[in-house]
Design a protein around this motif. Structure first.
Motif, PDB file in Angstrom:
ATOM      1  N   ALA A  35     -36.567 -24.621-117.327  1.00 50.35           N
ATOM      2  CA  ALA A  35     -37.840 -24.934-117.989  1.00 50.35           C
ATOM      3  C   ALA A  35     -39.013 -24.451-117.144  1.00 50.35           C
ATOM      4  O   ALA A  35     -40.013 -23.948-117.674  1.00 50.35           O
ATOM      5  N   ARG A  36     -38.883 -24.593-115.832  1.00 52.46           N
ATOM      6  CA  ARG A  36     -39.940 -24.148-114.930  1.00 52.46           C
ATOM      7  C   ARG A  36     -40.114 -22.627-114.998  1.00 52.46           C
ATOM      8  O   ARG A  36     -41.243 -22.115-115.043  1.00 52.46           O
ATOM      9  N   ARG A  37     -38.974 -21.925-115.032  1.00 49.79           N
ATOM     10  CA  ARG A  37     -39.041 -20.459-115.101  1.00 49.79           C
ATOM     11  C   ARG A  37     -39.624 -19.990-116.429  1.00 49.79           C
ATOM     12  O   ARG A  37     -40.386 -19.015-116.475  1.00 49.79           O
ATOM     13  N   VAL A  38     -39.256 -20.665-117.510  1.00 46.34           N
ATOM     14  CA  VAL A  38     -39.809 -20.317-118.827  1.00 46.34           C
ATOM     15  C   VAL A  38     -41.307 -20.538-118.850  1.00 46.34           C
ATOM     16  O   VAL A  38     -42.075 -19.690-119.342  1.00 46.34           O
ATOM     17  N   LYS A  39     -41.765 -21.656-118.305  1.00 45.24           N
ATOM     18  CA  LYS A  39     -43.198 -21.948-118.240  1.00 45.24           C
ATOM     19  C   LYS A  39     -43.913 -20.934-117.358  1.00 45.24           C
ATOM     20  O   LYS A  39     -45.002 -20.451-117.703  1.00 45.24           O
ATOM     21  N   GLN A  40     -43.303 -20.588-116.259  1.00 47.17           N
ATOM     22  CA  GLN A  40     -43.882 -19.605-115.345  1.00 47.17           C
ATOM     23  C   GLN A  40     -44.033 -18.251-116.035  1.00 47.17           C
ATOM     24  O   GLN A  40     -45.081 -17.608-115.942  1.00 47.17           O
ATOM     25  N   LEU A  41     -42.991 -17.839-116.752  1.00 47.24           N
ATOM     26  CA  LEU A  41     -43.035 -16.558-117.455  1.00 47.24           C
ATOM     27  C   LEU A  41     -44.092 -16.579-118.553  1.00 47.24           C
ATOM     28  O   LEU A  41     -44.834 -15.598-118.731  1.00 47.24           O
ATOM     29  N   HIS A  42     -44.180 -17.680-119.267  1.00 46.85           N
ATOM     30  CA  HIS A  42     -45.166 -17.816-120.346  1.00 46.85           C
ATOM     31  C   HIS A  42     -46.588 -17.704-119.798  1.00 46.85           C
ATOM     32  O   HIS A  42     -47.411 -16.953-120.344  1.00 46.85           O
ATOM     33  N   LEU A  43     -46.877 -18.423-118.729  1.00 44.52           N
ATOM     34  CA  LEU A  43     -48.222 -18.396-118.143  1.00 44.52           C
ATOM     35  C   LEU A  43     -48.537 -17.042-117.518  1.00 44.52           C
ATOM     36  O   LEU A  43     -49.667 -16.546-117.609  1.00 44.52           O
ATOM     37  N   SER A  44     -47.530 -16.443-116.887  1.00 49.91           N
ATOM     38  CA  SER A  44     -47.730 -15.132-116.269  1.00 49.91           C
ATOM     39  C   SER A  44     -48.050 -14.077-117.318  1.00 49.91           C
ATOM     40  O   SER A  44     -48.960 -13.252-117.136  1.00 49.91           O
ATOM     41  N   ASN A  45     -47.304 -14.098-118.426  1.00 48.94           N
ATOM     42  CA  ASN A  45     -47.555 -13.138-119.508  1.00 48.94           C
ATOM     43  C   ASN A  45     -48.931 -13.355-120.131  1.00 48.94           C
ATOM     44  O   ASN A  45     -49.639 -12.400-120.457  1.00 48.94           O
ATOM     45  N   ARG A  46     -49.308 -14.613-120.296  1.00 53.48           N
ATOM     46  CA  ARG A  46     -50.622 -14.913-120.857  1.00 53.48           C
ATOM     47  C   ARG A  46     -51.729 -14.413-119.942  1.00 53.48           C
ATOM     48  O   ARG A  46     -52.707 -13.794-120.396  1.00 53.48           O
ATOM     49  N   ALA A  47     -51.578 -14.662-118.642  1.00 54.13           N
ATOM     50  CA  ALA A  47     -52.582 -14.198-117.674  1.00 54.13           C
ATOM     51  C   ALA A  47     -52.705 -12.678-117.699  1.00 54.13           C
ATOM     52  O   ALA A  47     -53.808 -12.128-117.654  1.00 54.13           O
ATOM     53  N   ASP A  48     -51.565 -11.994-117.785  1.00 47.43           N
ATOM     54  CA  ASP A  48     -51.583 -10.530-117.824  1.00 47.43           C
ATOM     55  C   ASP A  48     -52.311 -10.019-119.067  1.00 47.43           C
ATOM     56  O   ASP A  48     -53.085  -9.054-118.996  1.00 47.43           O
ATOM     57  N   ARG A  49     -52.073 -10.676-120.206  1.00 44.77           N
ATOM     58  CA  ARG A  49     -52.712 -10.249-121.461  1.00 44.77           C
ATOM     59  C   ARG A  49     -54.230 -10.439-121.397  1.00 44.77           C
ATOM     60  O   ARG A  49     -54.995  -9.568-121.824  1.00 44.77           O
ATOM     61  N   ILE A  50     -54.656 -11.579-120.860  1.00 40.07           N
ATOM     62  CA  ILE A  50     -56.100 -11.838-120.769  1.00 40.07           C
ATOM     63  C   ILE A  50     -56.749 -10.841-119.804  1.00 40.07           C
ATOM     64  O   ILE A  50     -57.845 -10.325-120.074  1.00 40.07           O
ATOM     65  N   GLU A  51     -56.070 -10.573-118.699  1.00 39.79           N
ATOM     66  CA  GLU A  51     -56.598  -9.608-117.732  1.00 39.79           C
ATOM     67  C   GLU A  51     -56.743  -8.229-118.383  1.00 39.79           C
ATOM     68  O   GLU A  51     -57.728  -7.511-118.136  1.00 39.79           O
ATOM     69  N   GLN A  52     -55.792  -7.850-119.227  1.00 36.33           N
ATOM     70  CA  GLN A  52     -55.865  -6.568-119.923  1.00 36.33           C
ATOM     71  C   GLN A  52     -57.053  -6.528-120.879  1.00 36.33           C
ATOM     72  O   GLN A  52     -57.722  -5.495-121.012  1.00 36.33           O
ATOM     73  N   HIS A  53     -57.334  -7.652-121.542  1.00 34.45           N
ATOM     74  CA  HIS A  53     -58.500  -7.728-122.431  1.00 34.45           C
ATOM     75  C   HIS A  53     -59.790  -7.505-121.639  1.00 34.45           C
ATOM     76  O   HIS A  53     -60.685  -6.782-122.094  1.00 34.45           O
ATOM     77  N   ILE A  54     -59.876  -8.130-120.475  1.00 32.14           N
ATOM     78  CA  ILE A  54     -61.084  -8.004-119.650  1.00 32.14           C
ATOM     79  C   ILE A  54     -61.263  -6.568-119.179  1.00 32.14           C
ATOM     80  O   ILE A  54     -62.359  -6.000-119.264  1.00 32.14           O
ATOM     81  N   ARG A  55     -60.186  -5.974-118.689  1.00 34.61           N
ATOM     82  CA  ARG A  55     -60.258  -4.589-118.212  1.00 34.61           C
ATOM     83  C   ARG A  55     -60.498  -3.608-119.360  1.00 34.61           C
ATOM     84  O   ARG A  55     -61.150  -2.579-119.194  1.00 34.61           O
ATOM     85  N   GLY A  56     -59.972  -3.948-120.545  1.00 37.40           N
ATOM     86  CA  GLY A  56     -60.003  -3.027-121.670  1.00 37.40           C
ATOM     87  C   GLY A  56     -61.394  -2.663-122.149  1.00 37.40           C
ATOM     88  O   GLY A  56     -61.606  -1.564-122.658  1.00 37.40           O
ATOM     89  N   ILE A  57     -62.361  -3.591-122.016  1.00 39.17           N
ATOM     90  CA  ILE A  57     -63.718  -3.293-122.488  1.00 39.17           C
ATOM     91  C   ILE A  57     -64.709  -3.164-121.330  1.00 39.17           C
ATOM     92  O   ILE A  57     -65.921  -3.107-121.564  1.00 39.17           O
TER      93      ILE A  57
END
Length: 259
Positions: A35-57
Protein backbone atom coordinates in the motif's frame (compact mmCIF):
# COMPACT_ATOMS: atom_id res chain seq x y z
CA UNK A 1 3.66 -42.18 28.01
CA UNK A 2 0.29 -40.44 27.94
CA UNK A 3 1.87 -37.35 29.48
CA UNK A 4 4.53 -37.28 26.76
CA UNK A 5 1.87 -37.50 24.07
CA UNK A 6 -0.08 -34.65 25.65
CA UNK A 7 3.05 -32.49 25.82
CA UNK A 8 3.87 -33.30 22.19
CA UNK A 9 0.37 -32.37 21.05
CA UNK A 10 0.47 -29.19 23.12
CA UNK A 11 3.85 -28.31 21.66
CA UNK A 12 2.58 -28.87 18.11
CA UNK A 13 -0.49 -26.72 18.82
CA UNK A 14 1.74 -23.93 20.12
CA UNK A 15 3.90 -24.18 16.98
CA UNK A 16 0.81 -23.99 14.76
CA UNK A 17 -0.56 -20.99 16.66
CA UNK A 18 2.79 -19.22 16.51
CA UNK A 19 3.06 -19.96 12.78
CA UNK A 20 -0.40 -18.53 12.18
CA UNK A 21 0.40 -15.40 14.21
CA UNK A 22 3.77 -14.86 12.52
CA UNK A 23 2.30 -15.56 9.08
CA UNK A 24 -0.58 -13.16 9.72
CA UNK A 25 1.77 -10.43 10.86
CA UNK A 26 4.06 -11.00 7.87
CA UNK A 27 1.07 -10.83 5.52
CA UNK A 28 -0.16 -7.64 7.17
CA UNK A 29 3.29 -6.09 6.91
CA UNK A 30 3.51 -7.09 3.26
CA UNK A 31 0.11 -5.45 2.64
CA UNK A 32 1.30 -2.27 4.34
CA UNK A 33 4.49 -2.21 2.25
CA UNK A 34 2.49 -2.73 -0.94
CA UNK A 35 0.00 0.00 0.00
CA UNK A 36 2.88 2.33 0.79
CA UNK A 37 4.52 1.66 -2.57
CA UNK A 38 1.24 2.20 -4.42
CA UNK A 39 0.71 5.51 -2.61
CA UNK A 40 4.29 6.52 -3.31
CA UNK A 41 3.92 5.74 -7.01
CA UNK A 42 0.61 7.60 -7.20
CA UNK A 43 2.02 10.74 -5.57
CA UNK A 44 5.23 10.58 -7.59
CA UNK A 45 3.32 10.33 -10.87
CA UNK A 46 1.04 13.18 -9.86
CA UNK A 47 4.01 15.38 -8.94
CA UNK A 48 5.67 14.61 -12.28
CA UNK A 49 2.50 15.52 -14.20
CA UNK A 50 2.08 18.84 -12.38
CA UNK A 51 5.75 19.67 -12.92
CA UNK A 52 5.30 18.99 -16.65
CA UNK A 53 2.32 21.39 -16.73
CA UNK A 54 4.42 24.12 -15.11
CA UNK A 55 7.35 23.60 -17.48
CA UNK A 56 5.05 23.23 -20.48
CA UNK A 57 3.89 26.86 -20.53
CA UNK A 58 7.00 28.45 -19.01
CA UNK A 59 8.12 30.16 -22.24
CA UNK A 60 4.75 31.81 -22.92
CA UNK A 61 3.63 32.36 -19.33
CA UNK A 62 3.25 36.12 -18.74
CA UNK A 63 1.10 35.82 -15.60
CA UNK A 64 1.45 33.57 -12.53
CA UNK A 65 -2.32 33.32 -12.01
CA UNK A 66 -2.44 29.70 -13.23
CA UNK A 67 1.05 28.56 -12.22
CA UNK A 68 0.49 29.75 -8.63
CA UNK A 69 -2.37 27.25 -8.42
CA UNK A 70 -0.16 24.56 -9.94
CA UNK A 71 2.71 25.27 -7.56
CA UNK A 72 0.42 25.06 -4.53
CA UNK A 73 -0.87 21.67 -5.70
CA UNK A 74 2.65 20.55 -6.62
CA UNK A 75 4.12 21.48 -3.23
CA UNK A 76 1.26 19.82 -1.32
CA UNK A 77 1.84 16.67 -3.37
CA UNK A 78 5.59 16.70 -2.73
CA UNK A 79 5.13 17.23 1.02
CA UNK A 80 2.75 14.29 1.15
CA UNK A 81 5.18 12.25 -0.96
CA UNK A 82 7.89 13.02 1.60
CA UNK A 83 6.05 10.77 4.08
CA UNK A 84 6.21 7.80 1.70
CA UNK A 85 9.44 8.39 -0.21
CA UNK A 86 12.37 5.98 0.00
CA UNK A 87 14.64 8.93 -0.82
CA UNK A 88 13.36 11.87 1.28
CA UNK A 89 16.46 13.95 0.49
CA UNK A 90 15.62 13.88 -3.21
CA UNK A 91 12.04 14.93 -2.46
CA UNK A 92 13.24 17.77 -0.23
CA UNK A 93 15.41 19.04 -3.10
CA UNK A 94 12.34 19.05 -5.36
CA UNK A 95 10.40 20.97 -2.72
CA UNK A 96 13.15 23.60 -2.47
CA UNK A 97 13.26 24.00 -6.26
CA UNK A 98 9.47 24.27 -6.43
CA UNK A 99 9.43 26.97 -3.74
CA UNK A 100 12.11 28.86 -5.65
CA UNK A 101 10.15 28.54 -8.88
CA UNK A 102 6.95 29.73 -7.23
CA UNK A 103 8.70 32.91 -6.07
CA UNK A 104 10.12 33.70 -9.52
CA UNK A 105 8.41 36.20 -11.82
CA UNK A 106 6.63 35.34 -15.04
CA UNK A 107 8.21 36.44 -18.31
CA UNK A 108 7.47 39.94 -19.57
CA UNK A 109 4.92 40.19 -22.37
CA UNK A 110 6.59 41.05 -25.66
CA UNK A 111 4.47 42.13 -28.69
CA UNK A 112 7.43 41.28 -30.95
CA UNK A 113 7.74 37.51 -30.40
CA UNK A 114 9.81 34.89 -32.15
CA UNK A 115 8.12 32.75 -34.78
CA UNK A 116 6.61 29.45 -33.63
CA UNK A 117 6.44 26.57 -36.08
CA UNK A 118 3.34 24.43 -36.52
CA UNK A 119 4.55 21.70 -34.16
CA UNK A 120 5.41 24.17 -31.40
CA UNK A 121 1.99 25.81 -31.64
CA UNK A 122 0.27 22.41 -31.60
CA UNK A 123 2.26 21.35 -28.54
CA UNK A 124 1.38 24.53 -26.68
CA UNK A 125 -2.31 24.23 -27.54
CA UNK A 126 -2.34 20.62 -26.33
CA UNK A 127 -0.69 21.66 -23.07
CA UNK A 128 -3.20 24.45 -22.54
CA UNK A 129 -6.08 22.03 -23.11
CA UNK A 130 -4.70 19.60 -20.54
CA UNK A 131 -4.02 22.44 -18.12
CA UNK A 132 -7.61 23.64 -18.45
CA UNK A 133 -8.80 20.14 -17.51
CA UNK A 134 -6.49 20.08 -14.48
CA UNK A 135 -7.74 23.49 -13.32
CA UNK A 136 -11.33 22.26 -13.67
CA UNK A 137 -10.41 19.21 -11.55
CA UNK A 138 -8.90 21.48 -8.87
CA UNK A 139 -12.01 23.64 -8.86
CA UNK A 140 -14.24 20.59 -8.38
CA UNK A 141 -11.96 19.48 -5.53
CA UNK A 142 -12.45 22.87 -3.89
CA UNK A 143 -8.82 23.91 -4.14
CA UNK A 144 -9.70 27.10 -6.04
CA UNK A 145 -12.83 29.24 -6.10
CA UNK A 146 -15.11 29.58 -9.11
CA UNK A 147 -13.96 33.18 -9.59
CA UNK A 148 -10.30 32.15 -9.51
CA UNK A 149 -10.97 29.31 -11.93
CA UNK A 150 -12.73 31.70 -14.33
CA UNK A 151 -9.78 34.12 -14.17
CA UNK A 152 -7.38 31.25 -14.95
CA UNK A 153 -9.62 30.04 -17.75
CA UNK A 154 -9.71 33.54 -19.30
CA UNK A 155 -5.92 33.61 -19.13
CA UNK A 156 -5.69 30.30 -20.99
CA UNK A 157 -8.11 31.65 -23.61
CA UNK A 158 -5.82 34.62 -24.07
CA UNK A 159 -2.79 32.35 -24.50
CA UNK A 160 -4.67 30.42 -27.18
CA UNK A 161 -5.40 33.68 -28.99
CA UNK A 162 -1.78 34.76 -28.59
CA UNK A 163 -0.59 31.52 -30.22
CA UNK A 164 -3.13 31.96 -33.01
CA UNK A 165 -1.80 35.46 -33.80
CA UNK A 166 1.88 34.51 -33.62
CA UNK A 167 2.68 34.04 -37.30
CA UNK A 168 0.68 37.05 -38.48
CA UNK A 169 2.24 39.28 -35.84
CA UNK A 170 5.78 38.13 -36.62
CA UNK A 171 5.21 38.68 -40.34
CA UNK A 172 3.59 42.07 -39.77
CA UNK A 173 6.48 43.23 -37.58
CA UNK A 174 9.01 41.99 -40.14
CA UNK A 175 7.27 43.79 -43.02
CA UNK A 176 7.03 46.94 -40.93
CA UNK A 177 10.76 46.86 -40.19
CA UNK A 178 11.56 46.09 -43.85
CA UNK A 179 9.46 49.02 -45.03
CA UNK A 180 6.75 46.99 -46.76
CA UNK A 181 3.98 49.07 -45.18
CA UNK A 182 1.10 47.87 -47.36
CA UNK A 183 1.52 44.22 -46.31
CA UNK A 184 2.23 45.26 -42.73
CA UNK A 185 -0.95 47.34 -42.66
CA UNK A 186 -3.00 44.42 -43.99
CA UNK A 187 -1.61 42.01 -41.39
CA UNK A 188 -2.01 44.48 -38.53
CA UNK A 189 -5.61 44.93 -39.67
CA UNK A 190 -6.16 41.17 -39.45
CA UNK A 191 -4.67 41.11 -35.95
CA UNK A 192 -6.86 44.02 -34.78
CA UNK A 193 -9.89 42.24 -36.18
CA UNK A 194 -9.09 39.11 -34.17
CA UNK A 195 -8.45 41.15 -31.03
CA UNK A 196 -11.75 43.01 -31.30
CA UNK A 197 -13.75 39.87 -32.03
CA UNK A 198 -12.44 38.06 -28.95
CA UNK A 199 -14.31 38.88 -25.73
CA UNK A 200 -11.61 37.96 -23.22
CA UNK A 201 -10.13 40.91 -21.31
CA UNK A 202 -6.48 40.68 -20.39
CA UNK A 203 -3.67 43.23 -19.75
CA UNK A 204 -1.57 41.54 -22.45
CA UNK A 205 -4.40 41.98 -24.94
CA UNK A 206 -4.55 45.70 -24.20
CA UNK A 207 -0.79 46.01 -24.63
CA UNK A 208 -0.97 44.19 -27.97
CA UNK A 209 -3.90 46.30 -29.13
CA UNK A 210 -2.03 49.53 -28.26
CA UNK A 211 1.12 48.24 -29.99
CA UNK A 212 -0.71 47.35 -33.21
CA UNK A 213 -2.70 50.59 -33.19
CA UNK A 214 0.51 52.60 -32.81
CA UNK A 215 2.02 50.70 -35.74
CA UNK A 216 -1.05 51.46 -37.84
CA UNK A 217 -0.77 55.15 -36.92
CA UNK A 218 2.91 55.11 -37.91
CA UNK A 219 1.99 53.58 -41.27
CA UNK A 220 -0.84 56.00 -41.99
CA UNK A 221 0.65 59.21 -40.55
CA UNK A 222 2.88 59.94 -43.61
CA UNK A 223 -0.13 59.53 -45.88
CA UNK A 224 -2.24 61.80 -43.69
CA UNK A 225 0.57 64.34 -43.64
CA UNK A 226 0.77 64.12 -47.44
CA UNK A 227 -2.92 64.98 -47.65
CA UNK A 228 -2.37 68.07 -45.51
CA UNK A 229 0.52 69.28 -47.67
CA UNK A 230 -0.96 68.34 -51.05
CA UNK A 231 -2.19 70.87 -53.59
CA UNK A 232 -4.96 68.44 -54.44
CA UNK A 233 -5.93 66.82 -51.08
CA UNK A 234 -9.14 65.30 -52.50
CA UNK A 235 -7.17 63.22 -54.98
CA UNK A 236 -4.65 62.06 -52.39
CA UNK A 237 -7.46 61.26 -49.97
CA UNK A 238 -9.22 59.26 -52.67
CA UNK A 239 -6.08 57.21 -53.27
CA UNK A 240 -5.71 56.63 -49.54
CA UNK A 241 -9.32 55.47 -49.19
CA UNK A 242 -8.88 53.17 -52.18
CA UNK A 243 -5.79 51.62 -50.60
CA UNK A 244 -7.60 51.18 -47.29
CA UNK A 245 -10.50 49.47 -49.07
CA UNK A 246 -8.06 47.09 -50.73
CA UNK A 247 -6.48 46.34 -47.37
CA UNK A 248 -9.90 45.69 -45.85
CA UNK A 249 -10.65 43.20 -48.61
CA UNK A 250 -7.33 41.47 -47.96
CA UNK A 251 -8.08 41.49 -44.25
CA UNK A 252 -11.46 39.83 -44.66
CA UNK A 253 -10.20 37.16 -47.04
CA UNK A 254 -7.98 35.28 -44.52
CA UNK A 255 -10.88 35.29 -42.03
CA UNK A 256 -13.21 33.71 -44.60
CA UNK A 257 -10.59 31.14 -45.52
CA UNK A 258 -10.05 30.32 -41.86
CA UNK A 259 -13.71 29.78 -41.13
Amino acid sequence: MATLQILTIAFLIIIVILSVIIGSRAHQKEKEITARRVKQLHLSNRADRIEQHIRGIKDINTDTIATDVLYDFYLDTLRELLQYSDDPEKTEIRIAKAEEGQNSDAIEFNPEPEILNFQEKSNYKERLTKLAKLLLYLRRKGRISNAHYQACYDYLRWLNLWLQLNRQLVQANKNFEDGDMRVAQTLYGVILSHIKSDTVERPEKKILSTFVTDRMKAILSPQIEAIKNSDNPEEVLGDLIQNIDKNKANTQEPQKTKS
